[in-house]
Write a protein that holds these residues in place. Structure first.
Motif, PDB file in Angstrom:
ATOM      1  N   PRO A 198     -21.578   3.072  25.703  1.00 52.68           N
ATOM      2  CA  PRO A 198     -21.537   1.750  24.975  1.00 52.68           C
ATOM      3  C   PRO A 198     -22.494   1.341  24.150  1.00 52.68           C
ATOM      4  N   GLY A 199     -22.108   0.818  22.951  1.00 54.03           N
ATOM      5  CA  GLY A 199     -23.264   0.430  22.205  1.00 54.03           C
ATOM      6  C   GLY A 199     -23.629   1.558  20.829  1.00 54.03           C
ATOM      7  N   ASP A 200     -23.114   2.786  21.430  1.00 55.06           N
ATOM      8  CA  ASP A 200     -23.751   3.962  20.442  1.00 55.06           C
ATOM      9  C   ASP A 200     -22.844   3.499  18.989  1.00 55.06           C
ATOM     10  N   VAL A 201     -23.279   4.238  18.139  1.00 49.14           N
ATOM     11  CA  VAL A 201     -22.670   4.066  16.554  1.00 49.14           C
ATOM     12  C   VAL A 201     -21.620   4.995  16.457  1.00 49.14           C
ATOM     13  N   ILE A 202     -20.453   4.868  16.067  1.00 48.99           N
ATOM     14  CA  ILE A 202     -19.427   5.428  15.631  1.00 48.99           C
ATOM     15  C   ILE A 202     -19.074   5.580  14.218  1.00 48.99           C
ATOM     16  N   VAL A 203     -19.351   6.701  13.503  1.00 49.59           N
ATOM     17  CA  VAL A 203     -18.974   6.873  12.097  1.00 49.59           C
ATOM     18  C   VAL A 203     -17.757   7.414  11.879  1.00 49.59           C
ATOM     19  N   ALA A 204     -16.821   6.863  11.307  1.00 44.72           N
ATOM     20  CA  ALA A 204     -15.319   7.859  11.135  1.00 44.72           C
ATOM     21  C   ALA A 204     -14.853   7.493   9.662  1.00 44.72           C
ATOM     22  N   ASP A 205     -14.398   8.742   9.328  1.00 45.19           N
ATOM     23  CA  ASP A 205     -13.662   8.703   7.899  1.00 45.19           C
ATOM     24  C   ASP A 205     -12.644  10.097   8.132  1.00 45.19           C
ATOM     25  N   ASP A 206     -12.221  10.321   6.828  1.00 45.10           N
ATOM     26  CA  ASP A 206     -11.171  11.287   6.696  1.00 45.10           C
ATOM     27  C   ASP A 206     -11.587  12.575   7.216  1.00 45.10           C
ATOM     28  N   ASP A 207     -12.933  12.969   7.671  1.00 45.56           N
ATOM     29  CA  ASP A 207     -13.543  14.150   7.913  1.00 45.56           C
ATOM     30  C   ASP A 207     -13.354  14.215   9.382  1.00 45.56           C
ATOM     31  N   GLY A 208     -13.494  12.958   9.982  1.00 42.69           N
ATOM     32  CA  GLY A 208     -13.507  12.930  11.458  1.00 42.69           C
ATOM     33  C   GLY A 208     -14.160  12.009  12.152  1.00 42.69           C
ATOM     34  N   VAL A 209     -14.623  12.014  13.288  1.00 45.56           N
ATOM     35  CA  VAL A 209     -15.196  10.852  14.155  1.00 45.56           C
ATOM     36  C   VAL A 209     -16.687  11.420  14.597  1.00 45.56           C
ATOM     37  N   MET A 210     -17.745  10.858  14.274  1.00 42.35           N
ATOM     38  CA  MET A 210     -19.156  11.107  14.675  1.00 42.35           C
ATOM     39  C   MET A 210     -19.594  10.147  15.563  1.00 42.35           C
ATOM     40  N   VAL A 211     -20.361  10.558  16.582  1.00 39.93           N
ATOM     41  CA  VAL A 211     -21.057   9.629  17.628  1.00 39.93           C
ATOM     42  C   VAL A 211     -22.614   9.709  17.377  1.00 39.93           C
ATOM     43  N   VAL A 212     -23.313   8.667  17.233  1.00 38.28           N
ATOM     44  CA  VAL A 212     -24.739   8.465  17.120  1.00 38.28           C
ATOM     45  C   VAL A 212     -25.204   7.556  18.155  1.00 38.28           C
ATOM     46  N   PRO A 213     -25.990   8.226  19.098  1.00 34.69           N
ATOM     47  CA  PRO A 213     -26.687   7.571  20.175  1.00 34.69           C
ATOM     48  C   PRO A 213     -27.431   6.424  19.385  1.00 34.69           C
ATOM     49  N   LYS A 214     -27.365   5.307  20.295  1.00 31.34           N
ATOM     50  CA  LYS A 214     -27.845   4.088  19.535  1.00 31.34           C
ATOM     51  C   LYS A 214     -29.535   4.251  19.442  1.00 31.34           C
ATOM     52  N   ALA A 215     -30.333   4.857  20.206  1.00 33.16           N
ATOM     53  CA  ALA A 215     -31.548   5.304  20.036  1.00 33.16           C
ATOM     54  C   ALA A 215     -31.861   6.006  18.999  1.00 33.16           C
ATOM     55  N   ASP A 216     -30.807   6.941  18.358  1.00 30.38           N
ATOM     56  CA  ASP A 216     -31.280   7.607  17.273  1.00 30.38           C
ATOM     57  C   ASP A 216     -30.700   7.058  15.996  1.00 30.38           C
ATOM     58  N   ALA A 217     -30.051   5.927  16.070  1.00 30.11           N
ATOM     59  CA  ALA A 217     -29.512   5.427  14.933  1.00 30.11           C
ATOM     60  C   ALA A 217     -30.283   5.307  13.630  1.00 30.11           C
ATOM     61  N   GLU A 218     -31.538   4.599  13.967  1.00 26.80           N
ATOM     62  CA  GLU A 218     -32.221   4.470  12.727  1.00 26.80           C
ATOM     63  C   GLU A 218     -32.795   5.954  12.024  1.00 26.80           C
TER      64      GLU A 218
END
Lengths: 224, 224, 224, 224, 224, 224
Positions: A159-179
């Motif tokens: 919970p709270g991780d970053v999701i990046v999604a577009d026509d190429d798919g869905v990516m998960v970035v752990p919140k500690a790694d977001a910056e």
């Protein structure tokens, strides 16, 4: 066993918004090529590129009760991420739930199952990535959990991780790694911008990336 | 074992361009219903109809190094055809490689694997047929070969063969058969034009194709 | 064994037209969540929402002869529903057959196999739901039957049943249930309209549907 | 378009028999990791390890007429290799055809489709590799070809090529490469025999293959 | 990015051995129905029932280099658990690696990819669960990591977790939950033993589990 | 909507037992090649050949409550046939339910979903055909129906119909057709017995079935 965590730590929205501009493929490369959901996760309609913080739902097959529970836990900038406990193609989600999420500022839905009302979702401009489209209805009989760690489409999400999604798919970035992901993505975008210009001018990747020597060392043979 | 054939014989572009106008389904029928790739090969964006001469690439799973090698072997009128040596959904190809191919006059890409940057590919107008869409990155570590005979999506392709691709799929015409394929396709198109007019006027295929007698001979029974 | 039933009883078109307005998901819910085809049945082009009465075809794999036979049995308001006797992705149907069906007032095609000429089908505005898109041609050698009960994409269909199809999938309503389905669908639409307004105003489904008590009774635990 | 080539050149049986002893995985490695059929080709019963010369059949979906034609072209030491022109799971082959092949000295069947009578096939000891098992019957209505080049399960096969098949899958060796394949396979087997003894004695592959330096050079980091 | 953690905390073998006796289905139920790998994970040979502590490997597609690295990290009572970073059916593992693992006391392999030498693996009695069987070889060119958290076949696994695997599938128990899982599994086994006796004597589950009232309350209707 | 029909008409067991001896493939052919379930329905263990009368269950995804209800409706000679209302791989059924069915004289289970305890099912000798094997547990929360017409694995089944199942798949014979099916199957078996003897003696199917003339008429060409 069925719990709803009300207070989760979310990645900062300023970083999240920066990642949205980079897109799933760039962020995936910047993170060292990990964190991508399986390629069966496809946008229900084409053209959206979003990022948000994950509110996660572990849900029984063909039972969407917990999505109603999860809506209340969502707020501005979130993306709802839903994974059934065993594979299911039923239509868990439609335009009524999208209406409810949209009014709360939720940016989209990612679900490893089915959704319906896809024409209405596109008209509303509510982005959804799913494995299936199906009108098949679900029941409201069995609990699950909200804001627990889940696996969705092969990716682990907290919970709270970053999701990046577009026509190429869905990516998960752990919140500690977001910056770090944002910084690395921007570096990559800059570099790609330069490469693109050189390629458009007719230079070859073989030369730009200086591959010829390594290829020869591996034994690549040209035959006229 | 890893070779790049620099000089391949290509089918003449005048014939290739004629085949593009006919489309994959017509050329497939004209060739006696052989040479079509499997139906999992789908356009990344809809609406393109192209033909070109094949530059072929046999490539390892999740490793796109050889695509960079292949770009240099491509020229005006080519279509790059890529087959991994075992099934793979990774995103081998995106807009940077498309930029490089486009500047060389390459007409499109056919790949039995994944591609990414699909929104950008559509904006650029660079046509791609693939089995998957995926942001998953690839490495550059292992060689393959360029311009060797390959099997892509169930079809055997030799370098220089004609590829005809549109929203219905991807068709391969051996270069030695290209002229005959074009003639037969044009005959077929003419015939279909006449049939279309008769069908639009309400005549039945049963009558136009004179099927009633053969159906009765096979034992078809009508019950009121 | 191969028969064509010429006279079938069809559901009344007034009811059929009402069901078209309701859409597949609503009618599916109104019917108690039964009768939906498998989610692999997808529209060849997006945006159509139709209903019609089923003319059914049981057909051999990769042989489209019986579609020509079936065309003659179709009339204004029908939808042609085709199921192969074993799984097949070949392209049974294209724009010539669509031309013939359209001139007879047929509203669309539902086929658990492949179709081709998909660009032309969209241009003509002829709606098709299929499992595959493929240019692969078929033969005309073996008989099947028209207007017999069939199973298509997991749903049982009798000739004359109502088919409701849109971007969410394909729904089958037995003709004896059509009127009841329409009434129940309209009730549901009215109710959804009210719910939508409340959700858009920020009310939660948890409150509108009075779920909180039942969730607590099942043991749902909130953790701050 | 439908032809039967009666006289094909076959790889010598002495070499073929040698390859059978090596098995599919070893021959595949010895050939440089090319020529393997897709992993969906599985033995109908476990435990057979065979090699033979390919008699090839290109066949319509759900129509097994040409298998009857092909039987006559088979002789001692052959393996029948059958590929439908579009994907099909019907049961083309059962114990009657196996009886006919066995009496001619045919060593097995490889088919990218379905077979039936699998209990009987095991009892007879007739080895079969297929994609599906199905009781679904086929028709005898449409021609194909025998002893033409085909693509079966992703591998290109010419008549007379060597097929090596066991529980690990099905490998194709072009007949011109058969002798070299046998030599390389035997070298490999010898080497594996030595490696096996060292591994069984507790030595590590890391040391036997001298991998530690290369791993370190790539940047592998050990953390205690 | 590529790391090998040498010292991991493992669940105690006494508990692990207890879980092996319970089997995957019982442990799965005892854990509240979470932690099971997807049903595509199947035993390569039937009849093994094992448990062990996980040594995890995150590995590139079609590259088995890191398995050699992981062998050194394995010890008595371990199970090697391998997940490729994108889907792959290549044969990463065969009898040589099994020989090496066996001599170290490793109890089995779980891999969401392909394996080969399956006849030899059965002869050796080395249990393997995989998604595919394939002779397809792999390269040794790109690093991964050992003993990092991974997702394998839809389940999240940390190094040292307990793996329980049998003909029903593969179950993951977090090491912190292992003791509780064992206790709950034994309670369940006892209870099932009693139920089994009553069912074998002809009593109905409807009565044993006292379901009749709840079914009636839900509205179940019996029609004579 | 959820009903249990207590009194169904079953096909006579004398006929059912005769069909068991014929096997699925023979009965399928004798019935004109209709009524076979999809080839993804596979025996959980090999070697059983049974027939029985269908007790049907329409069941929600991942909820096995209605199987407990159905057990009570089963009697000597029945086969339980279970179809989920949307696709599901969960393990609905294991050795406890098998114990209960076995004591009632039920001959087997056919389910288009998952089962578990497969080792125990084989030990017990209780035959099961399923689409999946999975330890995944199910809930008991939502009703379905017993002894209503269902679609299972693509075949329509009415309560009391005959099911014939073996290693080749699962066949459905409508009870009204059972006697005719038996007669036709026996005729077919007799004929096959004669054909087998002639094939074993070296005669060709081409001659026994007198195919040469028809093949030549279609244009088959032999090339030396």
């Amino acid at each position: 066993m069925s719990v709803v965590y009300r207070n989760i730590e979310r990645a900062p929205l300023a970083i999240v918004d920066g990642l949205a501009e980079c897109g799933a493929a760039t962020v995936h490369e910047a993170m060292g090529r990990i964190g991508l959901m399986r390629s069966h996760m496809r946008p229900v309609w084409r053209g959206a590129r979003i990022a948000g913080t994950a509110v996660t739902v572990s849900i029984p097959p063909a039972d969407n009760w917990m999505i109603h529970v999860a809506v209340e836990q969502c707020r501005e900038g979130d993306i709802l991420v839903v994974a059934p406990t065993s594979p299911c193609d039923a239509g868990y989600f439609g335009e009524l739930l999208a209406t409810s999420l949209k009014v709360r500022g939720v940016r989209g839905l990612v679900i490893e199952a089915g959704v319906r009302d896809v024409a209405e979702l596109e008209t509303m401009g509510f982005p959804v990535w799913s494995r299936f489209v199906s009108a098949q209805g679900t029941v409201k009989a069995t609990l699950g959990s909200v804001n627990v760690p889940i696996v969705c489409a092969g990716a682990a999400i907290a919970p709270g991780d970053v999701i990046v999604a577009d026509d190429d798919g869905v990516m998960v970035v752990p919140k500690a790694d977001a910056e770090r992901a944002l910084q690395a993505s921007r570096v990559r975008l800059d570099k790609e911008q330069q490469t693109r210009a050189r390629l458009a001018a007719g230079e070859l990747g073989l030369d730009i990336y200086k591959m010829r020597e390594a290829l020869a060392a591996k034994g690549l043979t040209y035959i006229d």
